[in-house]
Design a protein around this motif. Structure first.
Motif, PDB file in Angstrom:
ATOM      1  N   GLU A   1     -21.247   1.541  -5.998  1.00  0.00           N
ATOM      2  CA  GLU A   1     -20.146   2.502  -6.068  1.00  0.00           C
ATOM      3  C   GLU A   1     -19.642   2.896  -4.691  1.00  0.00           C
ATOM      4  O   GLU A   1     -18.438   2.864  -4.417  1.00  0.00           O
ATOM      5  N   GLN A   2     -20.549   3.283  -3.803  1.00  0.00           N
ATOM      6  CA  GLN A   2     -20.122   3.750  -2.493  1.00  0.00           C
ATOM      7  C   GLN A   2     -19.444   2.647  -1.697  1.00  0.00           C
ATOM      8  O   GLN A   2     -18.497   2.892  -0.945  1.00  0.00           O
ATOM      9  N   THR A   3     -19.919   1.412  -1.869  1.00  0.00           N
ATOM     10  CA  THR A   3     -19.294   0.281  -1.185  1.00  0.00           C
ATOM     11  C   THR A   3     -17.861   0.091  -1.663  1.00  0.00           C
ATOM     12  O   THR A   3     -16.944  -0.118  -0.854  1.00  0.00           O
ATOM     13  N   LEU A   4     -17.664   0.139  -2.966  1.00  0.00           N
ATOM     14  CA  LEU A   4     -16.330  -0.046  -3.511  1.00  0.00           C
ATOM     15  C   LEU A   4     -15.385   1.046  -3.023  1.00  0.00           C
ATOM     16  O   LEU A   4     -14.244   0.779  -2.635  1.00  0.00           O
ATOM     17  N   ARG A   5     -15.871   2.278  -3.046  1.00  0.00           N
ATOM     18  CA  ARG A   5     -15.050   3.397  -2.560  1.00  0.00           C
ATOM     19  C   ARG A   5     -14.659   3.178  -1.094  1.00  0.00           C
ATOM     20  O   ARG A   5     -13.488   3.282  -0.716  1.00  0.00           O
ATOM     21  N   ASP A   6     -15.645   2.906  -0.294  1.00  0.00           N
ATOM     22  CA  ASP A   6     -15.414   2.827   1.145  1.00  0.00           C
ATOM     23  C   ASP A   6     -14.559   1.633   1.532  1.00  0.00           C
ATOM     24  O   ASP A   6     -13.671   1.737   2.390  1.00  0.00           O
ATOM     25  N   SER A   7     -14.801   0.476   0.895  1.00  0.00           N
ATOM     26  CA  SER A   7     -14.092  -0.733   1.316  1.00  0.00           C
ATOM     27  C   SER A   7     -12.593  -0.623   1.071  1.00  0.00           C
ATOM     28  O   SER A   7     -11.779  -1.025   1.924  1.00  0.00           O
ATOM     29  N   PHE A   8     -12.191  -0.065  -0.069  1.00  0.00           N
ATOM     30  CA  PHE A   8     -10.759   0.071  -0.346  1.00  0.00           C
ATOM     31  C   PHE A   8     -10.097   1.094   0.572  1.00  0.00           C
ATOM     32  O   PHE A   8      -9.030   0.850   1.134  1.00  0.00           O
ATOM     33  N   THR A   9     -10.730   2.254   0.733  1.00  0.00           N
ATOM     34  CA  THR A   9     -10.121   3.281   1.583  1.00  0.00           C
ATOM     35  C   THR A   9     -10.104   2.857   3.038  1.00  0.00           C
ATOM     36  O   THR A   9      -9.152   3.145   3.770  1.00  0.00           O
ATOM     37  N   ARG A  10     -11.127   2.154   3.465  1.00  0.00           N
ATOM     38  CA  ARG A  10     -11.185   1.673   4.850  1.00  0.00           C
ATOM     39  C   ARG A  10     -10.077   0.650   5.114  1.00  0.00           C
ATOM     40  O   ARG A  10      -9.427   0.673   6.162  1.00  0.00           O
ATOM     41  N   GLU A  11      -9.858  -0.247   4.155  1.00  0.00           N
ATOM     42  CA  GLU A  11      -8.828  -1.264   4.348  1.00  0.00           C
ATOM     43  C   GLU A  11      -7.427  -0.640   4.349  1.00  0.00           C
ATOM     44  O   GLU A  11      -6.567  -1.018   5.159  1.00  0.00           O
ATOM     45  N   LEU A  12      -7.192   0.316   3.448  1.00  0.00           N
ATOM     46  CA  LEU A  12      -5.895   0.979   3.421  1.00  0.00           C
ATOM     47  C   LEU A  12      -5.628   1.711   4.740  1.00  0.00           C
ATOM     48  O   LEU A  12      -4.532   1.611   5.315  1.00  0.00           O
ATOM     49  N   ALA A  13      -6.623   2.447   5.217  1.00  0.00           N
ATOM     50  CA  ALA A  13      -6.457   3.170   6.480  1.00  0.00           C
ATOM     51  C   ALA A  13      -6.191   2.205   7.633  1.00  0.00           C
ATOM     52  O   ALA A  13      -5.413   2.507   8.550  1.00  0.00           O
ATOM     53  N   PHE A  14      -6.809   1.055   7.586  1.00  0.00           N
ATOM     54  CA  PHE A  14      -6.609   0.035   8.617  1.00  0.00           C
ATOM     55  C   PHE A  14      -5.150  -0.428   8.652  1.00  0.00           C
ATOM     56  O   PHE A  14      -4.520  -0.474   9.718  1.00  0.00           O
ATOM     57  N   TYR A  15      -4.575  -0.731   7.489  1.00  0.00           N
ATOM     58  CA  TYR A  15      -3.174  -1.170   7.454  1.00  0.00           C
ATOM     59  C   TYR A  15      -2.229  -0.047   7.866  1.00  0.00           C
ATOM     60  O   TYR A  15      -1.244  -0.271   8.576  1.00  0.00           O
ATOM     61  N   GLN A  16      -2.537   1.174   7.413  1.00  0.00           N
ATOM     62  CA  GLN A  16      -1.683   2.301   7.781  1.00  0.00           C
ATOM     63  C   GLN A  16      -1.666   2.506   9.295  1.00  0.00           C
ATOM     64  O   GLN A  16      -0.624   2.809   9.888  1.00  0.00           O
TER      65      GLN A  16
END
Length: 611
Positions: free
Chosen positions: A588-603
């Motif tokens: 769960e924590q991996t899924l949460r973190d990986s998506f939010t981390r990738e979005l923040a990276f593109y932003q």
């Protein structure tokens, strides 16, 4: 949604019960077996300490089966032990060997023993494959000698056993042999007689998903017509295959995992099939000489018969996956509930997308426009575009509901999920177009897809990014090294060094690159040329690497080497390692973190570029 969603797979039915597997991120990614008796509510059948799974071929699948008397056999993911669940809930160990893994179970007609594939790691080096039979007291080797086996299927009445096999350097979508042998029984122990190859001896072809139609006839998807099409063999005769009417698409799936099912025989003799047309999956019923599409059934695997109704796991693009029954799709179990205020109207739908690529080829993709009822783009604004390169690379972009699509489209991104040349669902010629061209053709198709989307006003040319996992990670990195259409990229447990992959990967894929690149080490220079690690200096766009520390398919060292090389050149590169994750993220924590981390990276990238 990461902590609230489960995945549903491998639906089966026996008598008055349905069975399926649930993978639960909130339980550390554990997969458990769930069952529902008609008229009752679903229940877990196994203790919370047990996780169903198998590491055969590393990718697993086919880790359980149910007998006609509702006994259950399964493999424990951690230990690899094979256990039998009796009807009273008692767990009994079957006679499986230590340091072996088992998969693709099929009960014999009496329900006392099981046929399965065994992967033997006891001798060191490459594990040895065999088809074995297990009961409480014995483990009998029935078939051995080939490098790989799959789908050991006893005929009704236990009179014959059918199976699929293949050998290095072929993968199961390159060339297999479909074999059948008579079964005899002595002291309740099976023995195989003289075997006969039904397909794959006289010519190279791929057979997948065999299923018995009767005690003497076997259905299978065979690709000798140029695509996987269903055909019938009569095992007691010498006649060749009788192909069923043209499904006008492709049936069958690439054998990455065990337990797949694209064909189903109903008690009245009618046949169900999963057919891929234009990249979209359809369920069809053979009625007479024509396949009739069943529009109410949106699923990725053939439905099962439950009483007098069909049951399936839904695979609609705009609804949570669910176990459903009957024409009205009565929901038995749903993977998740939409958050408050979110409905199917907030979900993007795939649009099949065919476009010109290099060399006069036509490539394929699924395009998703951004959807959010509460926020919209400006009147003249074009959406940023996320290009997705699927794994495999012998795989396919699915049109089923996907968080990795909806996450982006609900945030204003368009998504182009590319079925580059080499993908399945479009026939053998399209599938083989990547042979010798991995890292070239797939990249060209992704870049051409961007040009096509931009030319049609579907994307902002300054805000195009590319992401991919596993083999798709290599496509990401080579796209950034050879083109300037992407503002950034994300490689999720992706390949960076083909030489290391050829030397370190597991048995199933150890010769995969012979087709995609060339024989190794004879063509080492070509492996260097196609490795992203060789082209680090050509990558100027920011990169994000996400990887698990337990990955045995693409070891973490691959991401580390690429990341450090980029840093030494002063390039923008970030690497995040997830502890306890292997090839693919489950927790769960991996899924949460990986998506939010990738979005923040593109932003951050878009902000830096003032777009």
């Amino acid at each position: 949604m990461a902590g609230r969603s489960i995945s549903l797979s491998e639906l089966k039915a026996q008598a008055d019960r349905l069975y399926w597997l649930e993978t639960r991120p909130q339980e550390g990614g554990r997969t458990t077996l769930v069952s529902m008796k008609r008229g009752e509510t679903p229940e877990d059948l196994l203790p919370s300490t047990v996780g169903v799974g198998t590491r055969v071929h590393e990718y697993g699948g086919g880790a359980y089966d149910v007998s006609s008397c509702q006994r259950v056999v399964f493999s424990d993911r951690k230990s690899g032990a094979v256990q039998l669940r009796e009807n009273d809930g008692t767990l009994v160990s079957l006679a499986s060997s230590t340091d072996c893994a088992y998969a693709d179970f099929s009960f014999d007609a009496t329900g006392t023993g099981v046929f399965c594939v065994r992967e033997d790691h006891r001798s060191g080096g490459e594990p040895r494959a065999a088809i074995v039979w297990l009961d409480r007291e014995r483990e009998c080797v029935l078939v051995e000698g080939d490098d790989f086996y799959a789908a050991p299927r006893p005929a009704p009445g236990n009179g014959h056993l059918a199976w699929i096999s293949w050998n290095h350097p072929d993968m199961p979508w390159d060339a297999t042999q479909l074999t059948v042998a008579p079964l005899t029984w002595e002291d309740f122990r099976p023995r195989t007689g003289a075997s006969r190859i039904l397909a794959g001896e006289a010519s190279r072809c791929s057979s997948v998903d065999p299923v018995w139609e009767s005690a003497d006839t076997l259905l299978v998807s065979l690709d000798t017509p140029g695509a996987w099409h269903p055909c019938r063999f009569t095992v007691t005769g010498e006649a060749g295959p009788e192909f069923l009417p043209d499904p006008e698409g492709e049936t069958g799936f690439p054998h990455w995992v065990f337990g797949q099912s694209s064909l189903r025989v109903l008690p009245d003799g009618r046949i169900l099939a999963q057919i891929v047309r234009d990249g979209l999956s359809h369920t069809a019923l053979l009625a007479g000489r024509h396949w009739q599409i069943c529009p109410q059934i949106e699923t990725a695997q053939a439905p099962v018969l439950f009483g007098d109704a069909l049951a399936w796991i839904t695979a609609a693009p705009d609804a949570p996956p669910a176990v459903v029954i009957g024409k009205n799709s009565r929901i038995i179990r749903q993977a998740f509930d939409f958050p408050e205020g979110i409905t199917s109207e907030d979900c993007a739908h795939p649009e099949p997308f065919a476009y010109p690529s290099t060399g006069g080829a036509i490539a394929h993709a699924l395009y998703y426009a951004p959807v959010n009822r509460h926020r919209t783009l400006g009147p003249t604004e074009k959406p940023p575009l996320v290009v997705m390169a699927h794994g495999g690379p012998t795989g396919r972009a699915s049109s089923a509901f996907s968080f990795k699509v909806q996450w982006w489209t609900s945030r204003g991104f368009a998504v182009l999920d590319v079925n580059y040349r080499g993908s399945t669902g479009f026939g053998r010629r399209y599938r083989e177009a990547l042979n010798g061209e991995w890292g070239v053709t797939d990249v060209e198709d992704c870049v051409a897809g961007v040009h096509h989307a931009v030319a049609h006003g579907l994307a902002d040319p300054a805000r195009c990014v590319i992401r991919g996992s596993s083999a798709g990670g290599l496509t990401v990195l080579m796209a950034l090294a050879t083109s300037d259409v992407f503002a950034a990229g994300c490689s999720l447990y992706g390949v960076t060094d083909l030489r290391a992959l050829a030397e370190e990967t597991h048995k199933f894929e150890s010769r995969y690159l012979d087709r995609l690149i060339g024989p190794y080490p004879e063509q080492e220079a070509l492996y260097l040329e196609r490795s992203p690690l060789t082209h680090v200096a050509r990558i100027t766009a920011p990169l994000l690497f996400l990887h698990g520390d337990l990955d045995k398919v693409v070891p973490l060292d691959q991401a580390k080497a690429m990341h450090h090389a980029l840093q030494e050149l002063g390039r923008a590169s970030a690497l995040h390692v997830y502890e306890g994750e292997s090839h693919g993220f489950r927790q769960e924590q991996t899924l949460r973190d990986s998506f939010t981390r990738e979005l923040a990276f593109y932003q951050q990238v878009f902000g830096q570029n003032q777009v």
